[in-house]
Design a protein around this motif. Sequence first.
Motif, PDB file in Angstrom:
ATOM      1  N   LEU A 168      10.037  45.803 -26.737  1.00 13.62           N
ATOM      2  CA  LEU A 168      10.992  46.734 -27.262  1.00 13.62           C
ATOM      3  C   LEU A 168      11.321  46.269 -28.655  1.00 13.62           C
ATOM      4  CD1 LEU A 168      13.482  46.550 -24.127  1.00 13.62           C
ATOM      5  CD2 LEU A 168      11.811  48.278 -24.632  1.00 13.62           C
ATOM      6  N   PRO A 169      11.233  47.447 -29.659  1.00 11.66           N
ATOM      7  CA  PRO A 169      11.395  47.162 -30.926  1.00 11.66           C
ATOM      8  C   PRO A 169      12.867  46.789 -31.202  1.00 11.66           C
ATOM      9  CG  PRO A 169      11.149  49.527 -30.518  1.00 11.66           C
ATOM     10  CD  PRO A 169      10.956  48.844 -29.274  1.00 11.66           C
ATOM     11  N   GLU A 170      13.812  47.278 -30.596  1.00 14.33           N
ATOM     12  CA  GLU A 170      15.141  47.073 -30.982  1.00 14.33           C
ATOM     13  C   GLU A 170      15.779  45.777 -30.444  1.00 14.33           C
ATOM     14  OE1 GLU A 170      13.800  48.995 -28.623  1.00 14.33           O
ATOM     15  OE2 GLU A 170      15.074  50.858 -28.592  1.00 14.33           O
ATOM     16  N   HIS A 171      15.064  44.716 -30.548  1.00 14.99           N
ATOM     17  CA  HIS A 171      15.407  43.452 -30.010  1.00 14.99           C
ATOM     18  C   HIS A 171      16.813  42.979 -30.259  1.00 14.99           C
ATOM     19  CE1 HIS A 171      12.477  42.636 -33.200  1.00 14.99           C
ATOM     20  NE2 HIS A 171      13.442  41.738 -33.394  1.00 14.99           N
ATOM     21  N   GLU A 172      17.218  42.963 -31.704  1.00 14.18           N
ATOM     22  CA  GLU A 172      18.153  42.360 -32.214  1.00 14.18           C
ATOM     23  C   GLU A 172      19.399  43.241 -31.559  1.00 14.18           C
ATOM     24  OE1 GLU A 172      18.930  40.660 -35.919  1.00 14.18           O
ATOM     25  OE2 GLU A 172      16.662  41.188 -36.541  1.00 14.18           O
ATOM     26  N   ARG A 173      19.436  44.426 -31.637  1.00 15.24           N
ATOM     27  CA  ARG A 173      20.597  45.359 -31.250  1.00 15.24           C
ATOM     28  C   ARG A 173      20.726  45.158 -29.619  1.00 15.24           C
ATOM     29  NH1 ARG A 173      20.716  50.066 -28.406  1.00 15.24           N
ATOM     30  NH2 ARG A 173      18.807  50.550 -28.673  1.00 15.24           N
ATOM     31  N   LEU A 174      19.532  45.052 -29.019  1.00 11.31           N
ATOM     32  CA  LEU A 174      19.690  44.524 -27.436  1.00 11.31           C
ATOM     33  C   LEU A 174      20.265  43.412 -26.964  1.00 11.31           C
ATOM     34  CD1 LEU A 174      16.204  46.576 -26.186  1.00 11.31           C
ATOM     35  CD2 LEU A 174      18.784  47.198 -25.594  1.00 11.31           C
ATOM     36  N   ILE A 175      20.120  42.230 -27.798  1.00 17.52           N
ATOM     37  CA  ILE A 175      20.608  40.938 -27.498  1.00 17.52           C
ATOM     38  C   ILE A 175      22.011  41.182 -27.599  1.00 17.52           C
ATOM     39  CG2 ILE A 175      20.911  38.693 -28.420  1.00 17.52           C
ATOM     40  CD1 ILE A 175      17.762  38.618 -28.749  1.00 17.52           C
ATOM     41  N   THR A 176      22.524  41.923 -28.858  1.00 18.82           N
ATOM     42  CA  THR A 176      23.953  42.062 -29.071  1.00 18.82           C
ATOM     43  C   THR A 176      24.506  42.967 -27.762  1.00 18.82           C
ATOM     44  OG1 THR A 176      23.692  41.928 -31.319  1.00 18.82           O
ATOM     45  CG2 THR A 176      25.839  42.909 -30.316  1.00 18.82           C
ATOM     46  N   THR A 177      23.873  43.878 -27.446  1.00 17.57           N
ATOM     47  CA  THR A 177      24.128  44.594 -26.302  1.00 17.57           C
ATOM     48  C   THR A 177      24.516  43.897 -24.842  1.00 17.57           C
ATOM     49  OG1 THR A 177      23.336  46.755 -27.053  1.00 17.57           O
ATOM     50  CG2 THR A 177      23.450  46.667 -24.643  1.00 17.57           C
ATOM     51  N   LEU A 178      23.382  43.054 -24.699  1.00 18.72           N
ATOM     52  CA  LEU A 178      23.358  42.268 -23.363  1.00 18.72           C
ATOM     53  C   LEU A 178      24.490  41.103 -23.633  1.00 18.72           C
ATOM     54  CD1 LEU A 178      19.572  41.741 -22.870  1.00 18.72           C
ATOM     55  CD2 LEU A 178      21.151  43.115 -21.608  1.00 18.72           C
ATOM     56  N   ALA A 179      24.762  40.493 -24.893  1.00 16.89           N
ATOM     57  CA  ALA A 179      25.906  39.458 -25.005  1.00 16.89           C
ATOM     58  C   ALA A 179      27.026  40.149 -24.607  1.00 16.89           C
ATOM     59  CB  ALA A 179      25.841  39.077 -26.380  1.00 16.89           C
TER      60      ALA A 179
END
Length: 275
Positions: A126-137
């Motif tokens: 997935l290209p939006e990995h930084e945003r997704l890590i924030t979402t998962l956190a």
Amino acid sequence: MSAVPRGDAPGAGRYGEAVFRPGQAGEGERIDVGALAYDDITMARLKELGAGPGWRCLDVGAGTGTVSRRLLDEAGVESVLAVDRDVRFLGERPGLEVLEADITAAPGLVPGRFRLVHARFVLMHLPEHERLITTLAGLVAPGGVLVLSDAVDLTSDRAPDTPYTTAMRAMWRGLRAAIGTDVSWVPSYPQLLRGAGLGSVAAEIHVPPLLPGSPVSRFWADTWERSRAAMLATGLVDDAAVDAAIRYLDSEECAALSAGMLTVWGWKGDDDTSR
């Protein structure tokens, strides 16, 4: 170090659409063979982190549900919410909730927060990995833990040229062009978790041995078959080279390092701040 140059433009396709379609015959079996190579390591880490009775867990990109079920059966967690864009491989059983959803498009569909949030071999596609890590956190409950696992490529430019390294380099480049897969940023996971506000961050890497007939060798052979068109499109291999790599994996001549699985975890403080 990834063999895929950072300058290559990622593809506009998506995992499960352009490549690795769930409806393709045998795709569930390919995922299960990969699980045989990695599930024991994943479960050992999750139990070491404390996953057990009373824990409510979220398994993102649950695939065929092997980790979700083992969390219930072996760790004895209270419940697991298994989320995937396609849930055809996820069965019903007590304690297992199934949600068909695209967390990249609608993270708000996931209800509540969880003592464990887990995703394996998901964010690398997935290209939006930084945003997704924030979402998962943000889905981790106070006192809970986020655990992410993804591949790290060990076929650097200095690795010897073998049928295996040739095929792996073509696979990574082909998947990046077709669906945007990029493992070059995976080693930055620990800092990304810190940046998402998690504390006590740590990481480990596991490299399963490539042995004839082993689960990981079968997984790569099947993965190359299913991504063959993307590999050929790179110009790095032809059909004969892919066939030679598959034979090499199943021979005593094979002497190579599989892609590693990097697992990183970070904790949400009890007061919802870094601990």
